[in-house]
Design a protein around this motif. Structure first.
Motif, mmCIF file in Angstrom:
data_model
loop_
_atom_site.group_PDB
_atom_site.id
_atom_site.type_symbol
_atom_site.label_atom_id
_atom_site.label_comp_id
_atom_site.label_asym_id
_atom_site.label_seq_id
_atom_site.Cartn_x
_atom_site.Cartn_y
_atom_site.Cartn_z
ATOM 1 N N PHE A 261 10.549 5.390 6.925
ATOM 2 C CA PHE A 261 9.419 4.527 7.286
ATOM 3 C C PHE A 261 9.238 3.416 6.277
ATOM 4 C CE2 PHE A 261 5.922 3.368 9.706
ATOM 5 C CZ PHE A 261 4.823 3.140 8.901
ATOM 6 N N ASN A 262 9.386 3.753 5.035
ATOM 7 C CA ASN A 262 9.284 2.753 3.986
ATOM 8 C C ASN A 262 10.358 1.688 4.150
ATOM 9 O OD1 ASN A 262 8.136 1.717 1.625
ATOM 10 N ND2 ASN A 262 9.821 2.542 0.441
ATOM 11 N N PHE A 263 11.552 2.123 4.477
ATOM 12 C CA PHE A 263 12.636 1.196 4.708
ATOM 13 C C PHE A 263 12.328 0.280 5.882
ATOM 14 C CE2 PHE A 263 16.697 -0.567 5.187
ATOM 15 C CZ PHE A 263 17.137 -0.390 6.484
ATOM 16 N N LEU A 264 11.801 0.857 6.922
ATOM 17 C CA LEU A 264 11.451 0.077 8.111
ATOM 18 C C LEU A 264 10.427 -1.013 7.781
ATOM 19 C CD1 LEU A 264 12.311 0.379 11.091
ATOM 20 C CD2 LEU A 264 10.152 1.546 11.470
ATOM 21 N N LEU A 265 9.477 -0.610 7.046
ATOM 22 C CA LEU A 265 8.446 -1.578 6.651
ATOM 23 C C LEU A 265 9.023 -2.698 5.790
ATOM 24 C CD1 LEU A 265 5.155 0.351 5.855
ATOM 25 C CD2 LEU A 265 5.476 -1.463 7.480
ATOM 26 N N SER A 266 9.941 -2.370 4.913
ATOM 27 C CA SER A 266 10.519 -3.422 4.077
ATOM 28 C C SER A 266 11.321 -4.406 4.921
ATOM 29 C CB SER A 266 11.404 -2.809 2.988
ATOM 30 O OG SER A 266 12.580 -2.242 3.546
ATOM 31 N N CYS A 267 12.023 -3.888 5.907
ATOM 32 C CA CYS A 267 12.728 -4.788 6.826
ATOM 33 C C CYS A 267 11.769 -5.691 7.567
ATOM 34 C CB CYS A 267 13.561 -3.985 7.838
ATOM 35 S SG CYS A 267 14.991 -3.149 7.158
ATOM 36 N N PHE A 268 10.679 -5.082 8.020
ATOM 37 C CA PHE A 268 9.682 -5.841 8.771
ATOM 38 C C PHE A 268 9.046 -6.918 7.903
ATOM 39 C CE2 PHE A 268 6.861 -7.063 11.895
ATOM 40 C CZ PHE A 268 5.535 -6.915 11.518
ATOM 41 N N ASP B 79 0.828 -1.201 0.000
ATOM 42 C CA ASP B 79 0.000 0.000 0.000
ATOM 43 C C ASP B 79 0.862 1.251 0.000
ATOM 44 O OD1 ASP B 79 -2.635 1.123 0.118
ATOM 45 O OD2 ASP B 79 -2.144 1.740 2.175
ATOM 46 N N LEU B 80 1.909 1.216 0.786
ATOM 47 C CA LEU B 80 2.785 2.380 0.845
ATOM 48 C C LEU B 80 3.559 2.565 -0.456
ATOM 49 C CD1 LEU B 80 3.585 4.554 2.909
ATOM 50 C CD2 LEU B 80 5.570 3.170 3.455
ATOM 51 N N ASN B 81 3.994 1.458 -1.042
ATOM 52 C CA ASN B 81 4.748 1.548 -2.292
ATOM 53 C C ASN B 81 3.911 2.076 -3.443
ATOM 54 O OD1 ASN B 81 7.261 0.745 -1.404
ATOM 55 N ND2 ASN B 81 6.853 -1.433 -1.767
ATOM 56 N N SER B 82 2.625 1.865 -3.351
ATOM 57 C CA SER B 82 1.765 2.331 -4.436
ATOM 58 C C SER B 82 1.749 3.844 -4.530
ATOM 59 C CB SER B 82 0.350 1.800 -4.247
ATOM 60 O OG SER B 82 -0.217 2.376 -3.081
ATOM 61 N N HIS B 83 2.140 4.495 -3.458
ATOM 62 C CA HIS B 83 2.183 5.959 -3.475
ATOM 63 C C HIS B 83 3.457 6.501 -4.098
ATOM 64 C CE1 HIS B 83 -0.926 5.122 -0.450
ATOM 65 N NE2 HIS B 83 -1.434 6.283 -0.814
ATOM 66 N N PHE B 84 4.411 5.630 -4.330
ATOM 67 C CA PHE B 84 5.651 6.068 -4.967
ATOM 68 C C PHE B 84 5.649 5.655 -6.420
ATOM 69 C CE2 PHE B 84 7.934 7.542 -1.341
ATOM 70 C CZ PHE B 84 7.507 6.774 -0.275
ATOM 71 N N PRO B 85 6.185 6.479 -7.284
ATOM 72 C CA PRO B 85 6.353 6.024 -8.660
ATOM 73 C C PRO B 85 7.425 4.933 -8.687
ATOM 74 C CG PRO B 85 7.363 8.178 -8.356
ATOM 75 C CD PRO B 85 6.603 7.854 -7.092
ATOM 76 N N PRO B 86 7.259 4.021 -9.630
ATOM 77 C CA PRO B 86 8.173 2.874 -9.648
ATOM 78 C C PRO B 86 9.645 3.276 -9.743
ATOM 79 C CG PRO B 86 6.359 2.518 -11.164
ATOM 80 C CD PRO B 86 6.247 3.914 -10.657
#
Lengths: 464, 153
Positions: free
Chosen positions: B120-127, B33-40
């Motif tokens: 935060f995005n990085f944290l989530l990817s680690c999680f 969901d968070l990644n969808s807010h970033f362009p690829p």
């Protein structure tokens, strides 16, 4: 001079190249990578323009926790413009950084770096061997779907967890119904009806990755004849239906006799000769005749034994002697009948003597003393009322003066002498006894009860 | 004296696997969901601030390695990963609290929104990665413990 020549040559070459529009390759683009089983993966790129020259592409990667830059181990297995990483070169939970370089005689072009983790690119193949089996059940059929996991996935070690999903549509409509199967490789569909063509597809995913493509279409037709596969019950129901119909028809055809049997009519009183037709159509004459004549009721003669002696005829007419003597033989008094007003009474008196001017009284059967034969009733003596039968018949006007008794004939005939003075007027007028109604021997009368209720007197029929 | 009947290890592992499955599902959903807010493209070139705080743990990185690890080691790895994420996962409004997160830098992640977002995005990817590890390890263990029930694998 040589420098000038070289320079001129270069210029010429450049000019030549430029005029034929050859150039370095365009920048390739990495499209996607995919791991079908969490053990290997493949990446695809799209080359840019080749610049008119033969161009080669190379994929280079770097990896987390791995020093150095490496080239793609396999360009062939996965097809054109792809790179296949086998098990030895695949690691999970580490980041890969990929780049593709296109190069030709005139130059290189490098794509943008592509970062990926195998964990993120897991997308399995579609499930295999999807089979449909129609299960015939009593109430309604059901569809058993079975399938196999994709052959390249490991289902033995628990390395991957496969979840399935299936969709069904009826008669090739675009209306798919989806069901989740969890980790089972079978599913039962109950909402199927005979006569429909059902198409089923299955897909799967690994570990919360991406869904696979839908499997190949498998369809089955549930035939209507499934319902006829119980021929025995069908036969029985048809036969019983035929029997019911036949019984119904027979009942309807014979409804009259059935009705008689079920509700037998209560027998009513039957008088021979009297039918409802006669009552409705016939006049009172016919009814009376039918009652009397056809019934073969013999006329009942009432005999008053004691009254025989009391029977007294007082008359001055000597002619009576002969007639009455005849009658005396009989010594029977036919009675008149009195009928209920419902049946209009007719002239029923056949015989005269006992018929009075007035109504004839009912015969009181309680006075029956003896019955002789089938038409003679002996009644006990009873005090006869004034309206009853006359126990004697007297000519009108003749006083009860037995001083003039001329003759006594038998035991019930008294002949009186004719009076002189009082009678002369009568006689003087000849034999017309017009004014001497007193003398006039009246013929016995019989009453006739007409319909109007009046009592008319008519001459009695000649005495027997 | 009450006697507790022992719960078989297979049941315990099954229960644990179900929990880790849910955990991994949640982390995947949030990350996507968070990644969808970033362009690829932006996502690709986003710099990694550092390594995940659990990267010091030596975990197997492919199937072959994972199947070779003993049950006890796998179990302790899973437990360690879980413990690493249970304590420091504090999400507070203040930037100060976020700095407690395991950054090797130990600095403030920054006040600006973009920095916060990147971190935060990085944290989530680690999680997400670590939850997948836990889930995979437990399911391997569950399969091993229920040899008689192939449907567990």
């Amino acid at each position: 001079m040589r420098r000038d020549l070289r320079g001129a040559l270069l210029l010429l070459l450049t000019a030549a190249v430029q005029s034929s529009s050859m150039s370095a390759p365009g920048k390739p683009v990495l499209l996607s990578c995919r791991s079908p089983e969490k053990e290997t993966f493949t990446c695809w790129w799209e080359p840019g323009s080749d610049g008119g020259l033969p161009t080669t592409h190379h994929l280079y990667y770097e990896r987390e926790r791995l020093e150095g830059t490496y080239e793609c181990p396999d360009y062939l297995s996965a097809g054109r413009n792809s790179c296949f990483f086998d098990k030895n070169h695949t690691s999970i939970w580490v980041d890969y950084y990929l780049t593709v370089m296109a190069s030709n005689a005139l130059g290189n072009a490098t794509s943008d770096p592509f970062k990926m983790d195998v964990m993120e690119i897991v997308k399995p193949d579609a499930p295999e061997n999807v089979t449909l089996q129609v299960e015939e059940r009593e109430a309604s059929p059901c569809l058993n779907v079975r399938w196999m996991p994709p052959s390249n996935t490991d289902t033995k070690s628990g390395w991957v967890t496969i979840k399935y999903e299936l969709r069904v549509n009826k008669d090739n409509s675009n209306n798919w119904k989806e069901y989740t199967s969890g980790t089972q490789t079978h599913f039962s569909l109950y909402s199927v009806s005979p006569g429909g063509v059902y198409t089923v597809q299955v897909r799967c995913l690994l570990d919360h990755g991406s869904w696979s493509e839908w499997s190949n279409t498998t369809f089955v037709k549930i035939s209507n004849y499934l319902q006829n596969e119980r021929p025995l019950s069908m036969l029985i129901s048809i036969l019983s239906a035929i029997l019911f119909i036949m019984a119904g028809l027979i009942l309807i055809a014979k409804r009259k006799s059935v009705k008689q049997w079920v509700l037998p009519p209560v027998p009513g009183p039957k008088i021979r000769g009297i039918t409802s037709q006669l009552l409705q159509s016939g006049g009172s004459d016919d009814v009376g005749n039918a009652l009397i004549i056809k019934q073969s009721f013999p006329p009942i003669y009432f005999v008053w034994e004691d009254q025989m002696e009391d029977y007294l005829i007082v008359t001055e007419n000597e002619d009576w002697l002969s007639s009455i003597s005849q009658k005396r033989k009989k010594s029977l008094i036919p009675a008149c009948f009195h009928f209920d007003s419902e049946i209009h009474s007719k002239k029923l008196c056949g015989f005269s003597e006992t018929c009075g001017k007035r109504n004839v009284k009912h015969v009181d059967y309680s006075r029956v003393k003896e019955v002789k034969g089938d038409n003679v009733l002996f009644l006990e003596k009873e005090k006869v009322q004034s309206s009853g039968y006359m126990d004697f018949q007297r000519q009108e006007g003749i006083p009860e003066d037995y001083s003039r008794v001329k003759e006594v004939e038998s035991d019930n005939l008294v002949v009186l002498q004719k009076q002189n003075a009082a009678d002369m007027s009568c006689k003087d007028e000849g034999n017309h006894y017009t004014d001497c109604a007193l003398h006039k021997p009246r013929k016995p009368v019989c009453t006739e009860l007409s319909d109007s209720g009046y009592v008319d007197t008519i001459p009695a029929p000649p005495l027997m | 004296m009450a006697v507790c009947s022992s719960v078989p290890i297979s049941d315990l592992l099954d229960r644990a696997s179900q929990g880790s499955d849910k955990l991994h599902a949640l982390s995947t959903t949030i990350s996507q969901d968070l990644n969808s807010h970033f362009p690829p493209i932006g996502r690709v070139i986003m710099p990694r601030p550092s390594m995940c705080h659990t990267s010091s743990l030596q975990t197997p990185s492919d199937k072959q390695q994972a199947l070779q690890v003993s049950e006890s080691d796998l179990l302790s790895l899973a437990r360690s990963l879980l413990q690493a994420w249970s304590d420091p996962l504090l999400m507070g409004p203040a930037a100060q609290t976020i700095s407690l997160l395991p950054f090797s830098g130990g600095n403030d992640i920054g006040q600006d929104r973009i920095s916060q977002l990147i971190n935060f995005n990085f944290l989530l990817s680690c999680f997400r990665r670590d939850s997948h590890k836990i889930d995979s390890f437990l399911k391997v263990l569950r399969c091993r413990a229920t040899k008689t029930q192939p449907q567990m694998c």
